[in-house]
Design a protein around this motif. Structure first.
Motif, mmCIF file in Angstrom:
data_model
loop_
_atom_site.group_PDB
_atom_site.id
_atom_site.type_symbol
_atom_site.label_atom_id
_atom_site.label_comp_id
_atom_site.label_asym_id
_atom_site.label_seq_id
_atom_site.Cartn_x
_atom_site.Cartn_y
_atom_site.Cartn_z
ATOM 1 N N ALA A 1 13.781 14.792 -15.700
ATOM 2 C CA ALA A 1 14.858 14.787 -16.679
ATOM 3 C C ALA A 1 16.008 13.896 -16.231
ATOM 4 O O ALA A 1 16.716 13.325 -17.062
ATOM 5 N N SER A 2 16.174 13.768 -14.910
ATOM 6 C CA SER A 2 17.292 12.953 -14.427
ATOM 7 C C SER A 2 17.058 11.465 -14.610
ATOM 8 O O SER A 2 17.983 10.674 -14.438
ATOM 9 N N ILE A 3 15.824 11.079 -14.937
ATOM 10 C CA ILE A 3 15.562 9.650 -15.096
ATOM 11 C C ILE A 3 16.432 9.056 -16.197
ATOM 12 O O ILE A 3 16.873 7.919 -16.109
ATOM 13 N N ALA A 4 16.734 9.889 -17.213
ATOM 14 C CA ALA A 4 17.617 9.399 -18.271
ATOM 15 C C ALA A 4 18.970 9.009 -17.690
ATOM 16 O O ALA A 4 19.531 7.964 -18.044
ATOM 17 N N ILE A 5 19.478 9.855 -16.786
ATOM 18 C CA ILE A 5 20.767 9.534 -16.174
ATOM 19 C C ILE A 5 20.643 8.284 -15.318
ATOM 20 O O ILE A 5 21.487 7.387 -15.376
#
Lengths: 490, 444
Positions: free
Chosen positions: A205-209
Motif C-alpha cells: 500500500a505504501s508504494i502509492a506514497i
C-alpha cells in the motif's frame, strides 16, 4: 543473466525451506498435526518467508546502492584534466559507462579475452577501433583516463555483483536455518506468518506514497538544477519560447507564458465542445431516455473514453486537420495556414472528453434525490423546467467538479496536442493558428539529442512541475467541491 | 401529474376557455420542453456521430495497410546473358534491361501493347536490377531455368492501387509520372501486378525511414507483450495486496488517509508526468537500459496501480460482511477469512478490473515517448525471453506515433493500420473482461 539466476536460487531455497519446515514441525509433534499450534503449512510458510523476504530486500537495496557507490568512487578518481572544455563530469561518466558496456559486449561475444579487457597497457587506438567495429557507440577515441575508469568500473561492477550474490544467498540460508530452528510444535507459526503478511500488505500500500515521493523528488531536484542555470523569473514571466538547438544554453529564451496560453486556449476549446454535448447527453440519458436507449447509448459513448489517445492524435492530424483546412484554409475562408492548429487539437480533445463529462455528470444527476423532482412536478413544472430549476442547481457543485476534472485532463493531455496542435509557441488569439502546449514541449525537449545537464533539457522538468502543480490543484479543488456537495444529501 | 393539473397551475385565475384547449403559455412551455429534449437527443447523436466518423476514418485509412502490391513475373536468364551482364560496367542496369526485355516478351505473349522505358520500371518497382543480380549471384544454378519473381511495387504504386494516389491529384515527379499509371493499368489487367494480403505488416519489424512498404508492426507487438507481462506480474499482486490492506485491515489513522489521498491523486496525474518519473528514476538514476520494455512496464505499472487498486477495492467491498462473519465465527483468523473466503469471491471483479487497467496501459503512449521508445527503429525481434525485457524495442502505440511523425506520407497508412491492430487487441481484452464479469460475477 545472473540476476535472474540469483532470483531463482533464492526462490528454490525458499521452496526447500517450506518442505523442510513443514516436515520438521510435524516431526516434533510426533507426526500428529493436532499437537501443533498452527496448521503444518504455516510452519513451512514461516521458513520460506524468512528465507526469501530478507534476501530479496537485500538484493533490492544492493541494486539501488551499488551504482551510486561505484559512480562516486569512479567519478572521484577521474582527474579534472580528463574533462575537456564544454563537457562536464556527467558526460565523461556516461562515456565511461558506454566504454565499459562496449567492453562487456565484446567479451560476451568472445571477441576479446577478459584479461585483454582488463589490461592497463592496451593500445587506445586498437580498443577504440575494436569497439567501433563491434557496433558499440563510442563517439571519439577512447582516452587513457576514460579507459582506466571504464576498466575500474567493470572490475567494481563484477566484484559488486559477486559480493551481492554471495551475501544474498548467505542471508537466504541464514533465514532458512533460523526458520527451521523455530519449527517446533509449540511455535506460534500462524501469528508470525500473519504478521509478516500484514507487513507485506502495508508495504504494497505504501508504494502509492513512494510513487508520489518519486514524482515530486524527480521534478523538484531537476527543477532546482534548472533554476540554477536559468533565472526563475525569466521562466515564469518570459513571453518568448525559443530554445536554442545547440544544447549549450546561453541564447535560449525559455518563457512559460506562451506555452501556458496555448495549453489553456486548447483546453478551453476542448471544454466548449465537451461540456455542452456531455452535459446534455447526461441529462438526456438520466432523465429522458428509456432503459433500452440508455443501455445502448451509454456504453457507446463510453467507447470514446476507452480509445487510446494516440488514435485521437492521428485522427486530429490526418482527418480533422485536413477537414478544417479545406473549410478555413486558403481555398476556403483563408484563416488557417496548416492543418495543425488550436481548433484541430481542441475539437478532437473535446470529443475525447465527452464521455468523461457525461458519465461523471450522469452519476451526479442520478444522485439528486427523486423527492426533489417529485416536489417540482407536484407544483406543475414540466420535466425541462424541473431539470433546469431544481435538478441542475442541486447538482451544480458536482457538475462544476466534473468540469474541473475534465479541464485537468485536457491540460495534461499529450498525444493529441503533440500531433494536432503544432510546434510553434505563440501568443495569439486566432484559434486557427498553430500553438503549442506545456506537455508537447516536455516531449520535444526530452526526446531530442540535448544533453541532460543543459537548460534546454532541464526546462522540461520545470514544465512538468508546473503541469503537476496545476493539475493537482485542479483535482484537489474539484474533489473538495464534489465532497462538499455530497455531504448535503447523505 | 396530469396535463390538467399542470395547465391549471400555469393559467391561474382568468381562464375563459376549456381546459382541453391549450393556451399560448402552455404551448410555449411545451415547446420549450420539446426543444430541451431535442437538445439532449442531439447531444447524444453528435457524440455517436463522432464515434462513427472516427471508426470510419480508421477503417478506411487503415485497411490498405493490410494489402500489398506485388509484381509477379516468370523470368529466364541464360548463362550467356549472366556473363554478359557481369562483364559490363553498369551491372545492375544490364540486369534491368534483361528484365524489361523479359517483361516485353511476356506482354507480347499476352497480346498487350504498351510503351515504357527503363525509368518507368524503376519508378514502379524500385531497384529491379540490383535485386535480380543479388538473386542470380546467390543461385547460379537457377540460370537458364524459368524463375518466378515476386517483387513489391513502390509505395506510390501501392497507393494508386488502393486509391490513395489518384490521377487527378498526381503531379509528375521523379517518384511517379502520370504515364506510369497507364503502364500499371496494363500490367494489372495482364495479371502481372496483383494485390495480396500483407503478412509482412503483421509479422514484420519496422523498416526505417526510406522503406514504407516493408514496415511491419510485429516487433512492436512483441515489445508491448513483454511490457504487459511486466505490468501484470507487478501490478496485480501489488494492487491486490494494497487493496486488501486498505479495505480489510487499515485502521482509521493519518497514515491510511495519506495513502488514500495519494492513490486518488495519482489516478489523476497526467500520464506524461509518469514518463518524467520513469526517465529521472529508472534511466537517469538507476541506469536501466533505455527503450527497454522492462522500463516501459515499470512506468506503466506505476500508472495503472491506482486504477487497479480502485477497482479491486470496489469488488472487495461488494463481498457481503456475512461471509467474513461466518468465517470468523467458525474460528478462522482475520487473515484466513480474507484470503480463503473474501478474496476468491472477489476474484472475478479483480480480474475484470485488472484487464481493463492493462488495456489502458497498452494504449498509453506519452510516458513511452520519454523513456526513449520513439525515434528508435525497432528493426528486429528480441532474441530470447530475457532479451525481450532488456533489449531496446518499440511498443504498439509508440510505433504508431513514430510512423505518424515521419515525413513520408506512405507511413500514415501504416499508422492507421497499426491502430486497427491496437484496437483489435483492446477490443479482445475488453470482451474478455465483459465475459468474465457476466459469467462469474455474483450478486448478493
Amino acid at each position: 543473466m545472473p540476476l535472474l539466476w540469483l532470483f531463482l536460487i533464492v526462490l528454490a531455497i525458499a521452496a526447500v525451506g517450506y518442505v523442510l519446515g513443514r516436515s520438521r514441525a510435524l516431526q516434533s509433534a510426533g507426526g500428529d498435526s493436532r499437537d501443533l499450534h498452527s496448521l503444518p503449512s504455516y510452519y513451512g510458510t514461516n521458513v520460506a518467508m524468512k528465507a526469501a523476504v530478507p534476501a530479496f530486500l537485500l538484493m533490492l537495496v544492493w541494486l539501488l546502492v551499488q551504482p551510486l557507490y561505484i559512480n562516486t568512487v569512479i567519478s572521484g578518481a577521474i582527474p579534472d584534466s580528463a574533462i575537456s572544455d564544454g563537457a562536464n563530469l556527467g558526460l565523461v561518466m556516461s562515456e565511461v559507462r558506454r566504454t565499459a558496456e562496449g567492453l562487456d559486449a565484446l567479451v560476451a561475444a568472445g571477441e576479446m579475452t577478459e584479461a585483454f579487457a582488463r589490461s592497463a597497457r592496451a593500445d587506445l587506438g586498437d580498443i577504440t577501433q575494436r569497439l567501433q567495429d563491434a557496433g558499440q557507440i563510442v563517439t571519439s577515441e577512447v582516452t587513457q583516463p576514460i579507459l582506466r575508469a571504464a576498466q575500474d568500473y567493470r572490475v567494481m561492477n563484477a566484484t559488486g555483483s559477486l559480493l551481492m550474490s554471495g551475501a544474498v544467498i548467505v542471508l537466504s540460508l541464514a533465514g532458512l536455518l533460523w526458520g527451521l530452528r523455530e519449527s517446533q510444535a509449540a511455535f506460534r507459526a500462524r501469528n508470525v506468518v500473519e504478521a509478516g503478511v500484514r507487513a507485506l500488505l502495508i508495504a504494497a500500500a505504501s508504494i502509492a506514497i513512494l510513487t508520489t515521493i518519486g514524482i515530486v523528488l524527480s521534478l523538484v531536484f531537476n527543477t532546482i538544477e534548472f533554476f540554477r542555470l536559468y533565472p526563475a523569473s525569466d521562466f515564469f514571466f518570459g513571453l518568448e519560447w525559443a530554445p536554442s538547438f545547440s544544447g549549450r544554453g546561453g541564447s535560449s529564451e525559455l518563457g512559460v507564458i506562451p506555452l501556458l496560453w496555448g495549453t489553456f486556449y486548447i483546453s478551453i476549446v476542448a471544454l466548449l465542445v465537451a461540456v455542452p454535448i456531455g452535459l446534455f447527453a447526461a441529462i438526456y440519458l438520466s432523465e429522458y431516455a428509456s432503459r433500452r436507449v440508455r443501455g445502448i447509448a451509454k456504453p457507446m459513448l463510453e467507447v470514446l473514453a476507452g480509445i487510446p489517445t494516440i488514435v485521437y492524435g492521428l485522427f486530429a492530424l490526418l482527418t480533422v486537420g485536413p477537414l478544417l483546412l479545406s473549410v478555413f484554409g486558403r481555398e476556403g475562408l483563408g484563416w488557417m495556414q496548416a492543418g495543425t492548429a488550436v481548433m484541430t487539437a481542441g475539437i478532437v480533445m473535446g470529443i475525447m472528453l465527452i464521455p468523461f463529462v457525461s458519465s461523471l455528470s450522469d452519476d451526479i444527476i442520478n444522485a439528486v434525490p427523486q423527492a426533489m423532482r417529485d416536489g417540482s412536478y407536484g407544483l406543475g413544472a414540466t420535466k425541462s423546467e424541473t431539470i433546469k430549476q431544481v435538478v441542475l442547481p442541486a447538482a451544480l457543485p458536482g457538475i462544476v467538479g466534473a468540469i474541473l476534472l475534465a479541464a485537468s485532463r485536457a491540460i495534461g493531455e499529450t498525444m493529441i496536442v503533440v500531433l494536432g496542435a503544432g510546434a510553434a509557441a505563440r501568443l495569439s488569439l486566432n484559434p486557427f493558428e498553430a500553438m503549442t502546449t506545456v506537455t508537447a514541449k516536455i516531449v520535444s525537449q526530452l526526446t531530442g539529442d540535448a544533453d541532460f545537464a543543459s537548460p534546454e533539457a532541464l526546462v522540461a522538468f520545470a514544465l512538468g512541475m508546473t503541469l503537476f502543480v496545476i493539475t493537482l490543484g485542479l483535482n484537489v479543488f474539484a474533489l473538495y467541491i464534489v465532497r462538499k456537495y455530497r455531504e448535503q444529501y447523505e | 401529474m396530469t396535463d390538467a393539473s399542470m395547465q391549471g397551475g400555469a393559467a391561474a385565475p382568468s381562464r375563459k376557455s376549456s381546459i382541453h384547449t391549450i393556451d399560448a403559455r402552455t404551448k410555449k412551455r411545451n415547446a420549450a420542453e420539446a426543444r430541451f429534449k431535442a437538445y439532449g437527443l442531439a447531444a447524444i447523436l453528435v457524440g455517436l456521430f463522432f464515434l462513427v466518423v472516427l471508426a470510419v476514418s480508421i477503417v478506411r485509412n487503415g485497411l490498405p495497410a493490410f494489402t500489398e502490391t506485388t509484381v509477379d513475373l516468370e523470368f529466364v536468364l541464360t548463362e550467356e546473358q549472366y556473363q554478359e551482364a557481369e562483364g559490363t560496367l553498369f551491372k545492375t542496369a544490364a540486369y534491368t534491361d534483361f528484365f524489361i526485355a523479359g517483361l516485353r516478351e511476356q506482354l507480347v505473349e499476352d497480346g498487350v501493347e504498351v510503351a515504357f522505358d527503363e525509368d518507368a520500371i524503376e519508378r514502379i518497382l524500385g531497384k529491379v536490377g540490383g535485386n535480380l543480380r543479388e538473386f542470380y549471384r546467390a543461385n547460379e544454378d537457377k540460370l537458364g531455368e524459368p524463375v518466378s519473381f515476386t517483387m513489391s511495387a513502390s509505395s506510390r504504386v501501392d497507393g494508386y492501387m488502393n486509391g490513395r494516389v489518384t490521377r487527378d491529384g498526381l503531379e509528375d515527379s521523379r517518384f511517379l509520372m502520370a504515364t506510369d499509371l497507364d503502364l500499371v493499368d496494363v500490367l494489372r489487367d495482364a495479371g502481372i501486378i496483383t494485390q495480396s494480403f500483407n503478412w509482412n505488416f503483421i509479422t514484420g519489424a519496422d523498416s526505417g525511414v526510406d522503406n514504407p512498404g516493408g514496415a511491419g508492426i510485429g516487433a512492436s507487438v512483441v515489445g508491448s507483450f513483454f511490457m504487459m507481462i511486466v505490468v501484470l506480474v507487478l501490478s496485480l499482486p501489488i494492487g491486490v495486496a494494497a487493496s486488501i490492506y486498505l479495505e480489510e485491515f487499515a485502521p482509521q489513522n493519518r497514515f491510511t488517509d495519506l495513502i488514500e489521498v495519494n492513490i486518488s491523486n495519482l489516478a489523476a496525474v497526467p500520464s506524461i508526468v509518469f514518463g518524467i518519473l520513469g526517465l529521472a528514476v529508472f534511466i537517469q538514476f538507476m541506469h536501466l537500459p533505455q527503450s527497454a520494455p522492462l522500463v516501459g512496464g515499470l512506468v506503466l505499472t506505476l500508472m495503472t496501480l491506482p486504477t487497479i487498486i480502485i477497482s479491486t477495492r470496489a469488488s472487495l467491498k461488494s463481498v457481503p460482511p456475512s461471509i467474513r462473519d461466518a468465517a470468523l465465527g467458525v474460528g478462522a483468523s482475520k487473515m484466513q477469512a480474507v484470503f480463503h473466503h473474501v478474496l476468491p469471491l472477489a476474484m472475478p471483479g479483480i480480474l475484470t478490473g485488472t484487464i481493463i487497467g492493462l488495456a489502458q496501459a497498452l494504449g498509453e503512449t506519452a510516458p513511452l515517448l520519454l523513456i526513449g521508445m520513439v525515434g528508435f527503429v525497432a528493426r528486429g525481434y528480441p532474441d530470447g525471453f530475457v532479451g525481450g525485457f532488456t533489449e531496446a524495442n518499440s511498443a504498439m502505440p509508440a510505433q504508431i506515433y513514430t510512423w505518424a511523425a515521419r515525413a513520408d506520407v506512405s507511413f500514415y497508412e501504416k499508422a492507421w493500420g497499426g491502430i486497427i491492430i491496437l484496437l483489435l487487441f483492446l477490443l479482445t481484452m475488453n470482451i474478455i473482461a465483459i465475459i468474465l464479469r457476466r459469467r462469474f460475477e455474483r450478486r448478493w
